[in-house]
Design an enzyme around this catalytic site. Structure first.
Site, PDB file in Angstrom:
ATOM      1  N   PRO A   1       0.619  -1.181   0.008  1.00 43.26           N
ATOM      2  CA  PRO A   1       0.083  -0.128   0.113  1.00 43.26           C
ATOM      3  C   PRO A   1       0.962   1.370  -0.041  1.00 43.26           C
ATOM      4  O   PRO A   1       1.761   1.524   0.714  1.00 43.26           O
ATOM      5  CB  PRO A   1      -0.709  -0.111   1.310  1.00 43.26           C
ATOM      6  CG  PRO A   1       0.252  -0.999   2.293  1.00 43.26           C
ATOM      7  CD  PRO A   1       0.750  -1.881   1.383  1.00 43.26           C
TER       8      PRO A   1
ATOM      9  N   CYS B   1       2.383   3.313   9.855  1.00 38.36           N
ATOM     10  CA  CYS B   1       2.632   4.611   9.101  1.00 38.36           C
ATOM     11  C   CYS B   1       3.232   5.666   9.941  1.00 38.36           C
ATOM     12  O   CYS B   1       3.028   5.650  11.113  1.00 38.36           O
ATOM     13  CB  CYS B   1       1.302   5.176   8.874  1.00 38.36           C
ATOM     14  SG  CYS B   1       1.582   6.974   8.103  1.00 38.36           S
TER      15      CYS B   1
ATOM     16  N   ASN C   1       8.498  -7.249   3.943  1.00 34.16           N
ATOM     17  CA  ASN C   1       8.772  -6.002   3.038  1.00 34.16           C
ATOM     18  C   ASN C   1       9.807  -5.279   3.427  1.00 34.16           C
ATOM     19  O   ASN C   1      10.371  -5.266   4.690  1.00 34.16           O
ATOM     20  CB  ASN C   1       7.330  -5.431   3.600  1.00 34.16           C
ATOM     21  CG  ASN C   1       7.171  -3.957   3.110  1.00 34.16           C
ATOM     22  OD1 ASN C   1       6.929  -2.776   3.888  1.00 34.16           O
ATOM     23  ND2 ASN C   1       7.515  -3.772   1.921  1.00 34.16           N
ATOM     24  N   GLY C   2      10.445  -4.595   2.675  1.00 38.40           N
ATOM     25  CA  GLY C   2      11.546  -3.674   2.807  1.00 38.40           C
ATOM     26  C   GLY C   2      12.647  -3.962   1.805  1.00 38.40           C
ATOM     27  O   GLY C   2      13.390  -5.019   2.017  1.00 38.40           O
TER      28      GLY C   2
HETATM   29  C1  LIG Z   1       5.096   7.362  -0.814  1.00 41.38           C
HETATM   30  C2  LIG Z   1       4.574   6.143   0.203  1.00 41.38           C
HETATM   31  C3  LIG Z   1       3.421   5.987   0.880  1.00 41.38           C
HETATM   32  C4  LIG Z   1       3.171   4.750   1.698  1.00 41.38           C
HETATM   33  N1  LIG Z   1       1.794   4.639   1.997  1.00 41.38           N
HETATM   34  C5  LIG Z   1       1.772   3.485   2.778  1.00 41.38           C
HETATM   35  C6  LIG Z   1       0.313   3.389   3.256  1.00 41.38           C
HETATM   36  O1  LIG Z   1      -0.779   4.129   2.806  1.00 41.38           O
HETATM   37  N2  LIG Z   1       0.231   2.202   4.032  1.00 41.38           N
HETATM   38  C7  LIG Z   1       1.132   1.464   4.509  1.00 41.38           C
HETATM   39  O2  LIG Z   1       0.922   0.568   5.217  1.00 41.38           O
HETATM   40  N3  LIG Z   1       2.459   1.707   4.090  1.00 41.38           N
HETATM   41  C8  LIG Z   1       2.542   2.894   3.177  1.00 41.38           C
HETATM   42  N4  LIG Z   1       3.824   2.945   2.775  1.00 41.38           N
HETATM   43  C9  LIG Z   1       5.012   1.981   3.201  1.00 41.38           C
HETATM   44  C10 LIG Z   1       5.097   0.934   2.065  1.00 41.38           C
HETATM   45  O3  LIG Z   1       3.957  -0.052   1.999  1.00 41.38           O
HETATM   46  C11 LIG Z   1       6.392   0.004   2.172  1.00 41.38           C
HETATM   47  O4  LIG Z   1       6.216  -0.521   3.703  1.00 41.38           O
HETATM   48  C12 LIG Z   1       7.668   0.884   2.356  1.00 41.38           C
HETATM   49  O5  LIG Z   1       7.698   1.594   1.350  1.00 41.38           O
HETATM   50  C13 LIG Z   1       8.998  -0.354   2.465  1.00 41.38           C
HETATM   51  O6  LIG Z   1       8.782  -1.166   1.436  1.00 41.38           O
HETATM   52  P1  LIG Z   1       9.708  -0.760  -0.040  1.00 41.38           P
HETATM   53  O7  LIG Z   1      11.132  -1.016   0.625  1.00 41.38           O
HETATM   54  O8  LIG Z   1       9.469  -2.110  -0.890  1.00 41.38           O
HETATM   55  O9  LIG Z   1       9.337   0.291  -0.591  1.00 41.38           O
HETATM   56  C14 LIG Z   1       4.327   3.993   1.699  1.00 41.38           C
HETATM   57  C15 LIG Z   1       5.494   4.246   1.289  1.00 41.38           C
HETATM   58  C16 LIG Z   1       5.789   5.537   0.544  1.00 41.38           C
HETATM   59  C17 LIG Z   1       7.373   5.170  -0.103  1.00 41.38           C
END
Ligand SMILES: Cc1cc2nc3c(=O)[nH]c(=O)nc-3n(C[C@H](O)[C@H](O)[C@H](O)COP(=O)(O)O)c2cc1C
Length: 326
Positions: A19, A103, A203-204
C-alpha cells in the site's frame, strides 16, 4: 511460484504490491495486477473519514474486478470505530481488510494511529480482535520492526495479532524512527516468521528478482511485498516471478513499451480523477517511468509545465521519438 493463501483468499502468487498513499490508486493497481502482482493493496483510508462520510473516501474505496484480489487498508486507533467501519464496508468488492500499524507520518502518529499503535500492545489486541469479529473478510495487519531502536517489538505484536484472529501479518523491517531510511532489517522478519503460524509477508528493500529470492530464503517469509521499486515499474512483478522460476531476470521493457504504459496510465487516471488532477499526478509517475533514462532529469523538469492530457500524451510520444534510451 507458490501462491500465498490469506484466510479463504488464494492470491495469484506470492508477490504483493505494497500500500502506498498517493500511488496505489485504482489505475496503478490495475497495471500492477496485469503485470503479475498476486495481490494489490489500496492506499490507506482513515476509518474516521469513512465514519464522517468524507467525500474522497468513497472514490478511494473503488475497486475493479480485474485487479482482484485486492486489499483495503484502514487506519485508526479506536477499536469501536474500526470495527463499525469494517462492518459497514463489508459488502464492498475487496477481498482482504488490512490494518495500518506502520505509518510513520507525524500527523498520523501524533494522533495515536499508524505505527504509534506498536507502543500499545493491549490496544493492538483489542483493535484486531474487534475488527476480526466485525467482518467476514480475512483481516491482516501491517507492522514495522518496532517504534524505535529501544522498542523493537515486532515479534510480540505479531503474536498478539495472530492470537486476536488475524489471517496474516506484513512486517516492514524498519522502525518508525527510521522512516524509510537505512537498510531494512530482514532478521526481524525471520524472527516473526519463527514466532507465528499465520502467513508472514516480508517487506522492505525488495527491488528485483535477486533481492526477492534472498528475502524469501533468508527470512522464510511466505510472500514478499514490494513498494517503492514498483513505482514507474509495474513490470517488476512479472520480472521477479520469472527470476524465481528460471533464475534469469528478463530484459527490462523497451522505451516504447514504457511509453505505451505511461500513456495508458495517464488515460486511466484521467477517467478516474478528471484531467486536472490526473495530469498533475502523472508528473511524478512520468518521473518514475523514465528513471534510468539518459536525460531523465530534463524530462522531469519539463513534465511539470504540462497541464492537459493531449499535451501529456504528445510529450510522452516525443520521448519515444527522441534520442533518449535506457
Ligand atoms: C509514498 C509512500 C506511501 C506509503 N503509504 C503507505 C500506506 O498508505 N500504508 C502502508 O501501510 N504503508 C505505506 N507505505 C510504506 C510501504 O507500504 C512499504 O512498507 C515501504 O515503502 C517499504 O517497502 P519498500 O522498501 O519496498 O518500498 C508507503 C510508502 C511510501 C514510499
Amino acid at each position: 511460484m507458490k501462491r500465498i493463501r490469506i484466510g479463504n483468499i488464494e492470491c495469484k502468487n506470492s508477490l504483493i504490491l505494497a500500500p502506498m498513499a498517493g500511488i496505489t490508486d485504482l489505475p496503478f493497481r490495475l497495471l500492477c495486477a496485469r503485470e503479475g502482482a498476486g495481490l494489490v493493496c489500496m492506499e490507506m483510508i482513515s476509518a474516521k473519514a469513512i465514519l464522517y462520510k468524507n467525500r474522497n473516501t468513497e472514490e478511494m474505496m473503488k475497486t475493479d474486478e480485474r485487479e482482484r484480489p485486492v486489499s483495503l487498508q484502514l487506519f485508526g486507533s479506536d477499536p469501536g470505530i474500526m470495527a463499525e467501519i469494517a462492518k459497514k464496508i463489508g459488502d464492498k468488492s475487496f477481498d482482504i481488510l488490512d490494518i495500518n500499524m506502520g505509518c510513520p507520518m507525524p500527523k498520523i502518529v501524533n494522533n495515536g494511529e499508524g505505527s504509534a499503535l506498536m507502543r500499545d500492545p493491549e490496544l493492538v489486541s483489542r483493535i484486531v480482535g474487534e475488527v476480526v469479529r466485525a467482518t467476514d473478510k480475512p483481516v491482516t495487519v501491517k507492522i514495522r520492526k518496532g517504534f524505535d531502536k529501544d522498542h523493537v517489538n515486532a515479534v510480540e505484536i505479531a503474536k498478539r495479532i495472530e492470537d486476536a484472529g488475524a489471517s496474516a501479518v506484513a512486517v516492514h523491517g524498519r522502525t518508525r524512527e527510521q522512516l524509510y531510511e537505512g537498510k531494512a532489517d530482514w532478521e526481524i522478519i525471520a524472527r516473526v516468521k519463527e514466532a507465528v503460524s499465520i502467513p508472514v509477508i516480508g517487506n522492505g528493500d525488495v527491488t528485483d528478482g535477486e533481492s526477492a529470492k534472498r528475502m524469501l530464503e533468508e527470512t522464510g517469509c511466505d510472500a514478499v511485498m514490494i513498494g517503492r521499486a514498483a513505482r514507474g515499474n509495474p513490470w517488476i512483478f512479472r520480472n521477479i516471478g520469472t527470476f524465481l522460476e528460471t533464475g534469469k531476470e528478463p530484459e527490462r521493457p523497451s522505451l516504447s513499451e514504457v511509453i505505451d504504459t505511461a500513456k495508458e496510465h495517464a488515460k486511466m487516471l484521467t477517467e478516474e480523477k478528471g484531467e486536472y488532477i490526473a495530469v498533475r499526478e502523472m508528473r511524478k509517475h512520468v518521473g518514475w517511468y523514465v528513471q534510468g533514462l539518459r536525460g531523465s532529469s530534463s524530462i522531469r523538469r519539463n513534465v511539470c509545465n504540462i497541464t492537459t492530457l493531449p499535451d501529456l500524451l504528445k510529450f510522452l510520444d516525443d520521448i519515444r521519438e527522441s534520442e533518449y534510451n535506457f
